[in-house]
Design an enzyme around this catalytic site. Sequence first.
Site, mmCIF file in Angstrom:
data_model
loop_
_atom_site.group_PDB
_atom_site.id
_atom_site.type_symbol
_atom_site.label_atom_id
_atom_site.label_comp_id
_atom_site.label_asym_id
_atom_site.label_seq_id
_atom_site.Cartn_x
_atom_site.Cartn_y
_atom_site.Cartn_z
ATOM 1 N N LYS A 130 21.147 -9.801 38.698
ATOM 2 C CA LYS A 130 21.174 -9.245 40.058
ATOM 3 C C LYS A 130 20.456 -10.181 41.039
ATOM 4 O O LYS A 130 19.308 -10.574 40.809
ATOM 5 C CB LYS A 130 20.499 -7.869 40.084
ATOM 6 N N LYS B 255 26.098 -17.411 44.030
ATOM 7 C CA LYS B 255 25.809 -16.294 44.917
ATOM 8 C C LYS B 255 24.474 -16.524 45.642
ATOM 9 O O LYS B 255 24.373 -16.341 46.858
ATOM 10 C CB LYS B 255 25.713 -15.023 44.074
ATOM 11 N N ILE C 166 -0.005 -8.956 53.128
ATOM 12 C CA ILE C 166 -0.783 -9.165 54.349
ATOM 13 C C ILE C 166 -1.746 -10.349 54.198
ATOM 14 O O ILE C 166 -1.851 -11.204 55.069
ATOM 15 C CB ILE C 166 -1.589 -7.894 54.704
ATOM 16 N N CYS D 246 -20.128 -20.453 23.279
ATOM 17 C CA CYS D 246 -21.021 -19.878 24.275
ATOM 18 C C CYS D 246 -21.689 -18.602 23.753
ATOM 19 O O CYS D 246 -22.609 -18.689 22.963
ATOM 20 C CB CYS D 246 -20.274 -19.679 25.594
ATOM 21 N N GLY E 8 -20.513 -16.699 21.588
ATOM 22 C CA GLY E 8 -20.256 -16.783 20.150
ATOM 23 C C GLY E 8 -21.260 -17.692 19.447
ATOM 24 O O GLY E 8 -21.677 -17.431 18.314
ATOM 25 N N GLU F 272 -30.667 -10.907 26.764
ATOM 26 C CA GLU F 272 -29.579 -10.350 27.580
ATOM 27 C C GLU F 272 -29.184 -8.970 27.049
ATOM 28 O O GLU F 272 -28.695 -8.120 27.799
ATOM 29 C CB GLU F 272 -28.348 -11.285 27.530
ATOM 30 N N GLU G 67 -12.995 -25.420 25.363
ATOM 31 C CA GLU G 67 -11.579 -25.090 25.628
ATOM 32 C C GLU G 67 -11.114 -25.572 27.004
ATOM 33 O O GLU G 67 -9.934 -25.838 27.200
ATOM 34 C CB GLU G 67 -11.330 -23.580 25.486
ATOM 35 N N LYS H 204 20.092 -9.487 44.430
ATOM 36 C CA LYS H 204 19.619 -8.832 45.661
ATOM 37 C C LYS H 204 18.121 -9.023 45.917
ATOM 38 O O LYS H 204 17.718 -9.344 47.043
ATOM 39 C CB LYS H 204 19.991 -7.338 45.616
ATOM 40 N N HIS I 163 -18.235 -24.678 26.803
ATOM 41 C CA HIS I 163 -16.861 -24.187 26.588
ATOM 42 C C HIS I 163 -15.910 -25.368 26.393
ATOM 43 O O HIS I 163 -15.337 -25.861 27.369
ATOM 44 C CB HIS I 163 -16.393 -23.393 27.811
#
Length: 528
Positions: A189, A225, A151, A378, A380, A402, A505, A191, A503
């Site tokens: 398959k 097919k 939807i 971070c 770490g 934190e 990465e 289908k 970061h």
Amino acid sequence: MIALKYIMVTGGVMSGLGKGITSASIGRLLVDMGYKVVPIKIDPYINIDAGTMNPFQHGEVYVLKDGTEVDLDLGHYERFIGVELTGDHNITTGKVYRNVIEKERRGEYLGQTVQIIPHVTDEIKSWIRRVAKESGAEICLVEIGGTVGDIEGMPFLEAIRQMKNEEKPEDFLLVHVTLVPLDSSGEQKTKPTQHSVKELRSIGLQPDVIVGRCARKLEEGTKKKISLFCDVPVEAVISAEDASDIYEVPLMFREEKLDEYIISKLGLERRESRDDWENMVKKLRNLEKEVKIAVVGKYVDVQDSYLSIREALKHAGIEAGCRVNVLWIDSEELEEKNVEMDVDGILVPGGFGKRGAEGKIKAIEFARENDIPFLGICFGFQLAVIEFARHVIGWSDANSSELAETTHAVIDLLPEQKQVDKLGGTMRLGDIEVTIKPGTIAHKLYGKEKVYERHRHRYEVNPKYIPEFEKRGLIFSGYSDGGRRMEILEYPKNRFFFGTQFHPEFKSRPYSPSPPFVGLVKAALGEF
Ligand code: GLN
């Protein structure tokens, strides 16, 4: 200058088929043929962005240079296509409706009843076209998240249907990615593919190319097919069997001649044949050495939660000529036992909150005491500061505010952040300039004094403790914000003990690895 071309990628049957990798690979093929490509990801969920999404459910949150938090597919695009994207390249239902509602409030619809068709679909189309034009690209690649029939995806598919009619036939191509399952006797398959194409057709869309995901290569009979039932030429049915590595996929598609088919359908010609991707994959196939790196995290069961970390380790491995075997370790499990790891390196990635934090600290202590190459990213990085404060300086209650209230909040919010401390509200996000001190390990790795790296955090090294850390040999070799925030730590007493508040990465690429990862992998090999 050619007319702007659009390639739309939809998915059928089920999610998780690798539509993102398929799109990114198509992007790569086009780049290799000399075209400038801009990718857009449509996420039909109602969230404005992925910032609040749980990595357990959704895989990692990827951060773009402008600080937008997005789905990990945008990371695939950046790595494969070699582009840098912004929030504009990620369209969500939340963003589209927000724009439409704001326009309505400003009276821009002149008293009309505001409806999905045409107002929402117009907003979607103009967004895609604006981003495509502004980028200066020649081909715009749009991946529609989710599965045909959902939807949430309907307004987007309707917008795409309208675009198909508005664009010239040679400027528009629809690629449909579906599943070709094997039955118990191993037969392929078709289908489910037929049904999902039927579903597409019922909303007025006919695919030009069908990519069939299967455990095995699609047989000729299977392709015929699908071609017959789905009304696409047999050469437009592309086999996408499981690959040993995602970086093999562009080459697999090239073998299937998907690149040729796409450009001929779009009325284009091959401008060049770049081979840097292929050369990178050849290196990846022939890695002779091996290292074992432990990644100690909270979401280790859902490996997509650390996707960019895994990729960045691989990139560094390609550079160093070694395969990086990752040992995923659940930090919570470390809390009860003695840490004993037979690994060549340890990486503690980013994270939030208390759960598993003490286990990560134990892993860092183990790395520091046994001189095992270590990279903290971070959270770490912050936990490495805490570990050092507790076990080297001797502040046994050292912590991050934190995680706990403490007299030694070595990781804390800066004063101005404390004022506006609402969860998520003060996150520091995206590319920020980091200054690197000459003569440090960081400088040796990056080879320059100014770098831009991506951030996603709220807490900082508490400036008042820095002199004590440095006196004990923990050096802050990179900083930002005029020296108010610490960005890189290193402990030169060890072979490689390194941490970054940012970061790295997210900026690592298969053909240009991130320096801190290269440092870790080379140190793990004993070559740093
Ligand atoms: N939780 C820490 C902070 O908010 C680290 C965040 C992270 O690792 N991405 O500063």
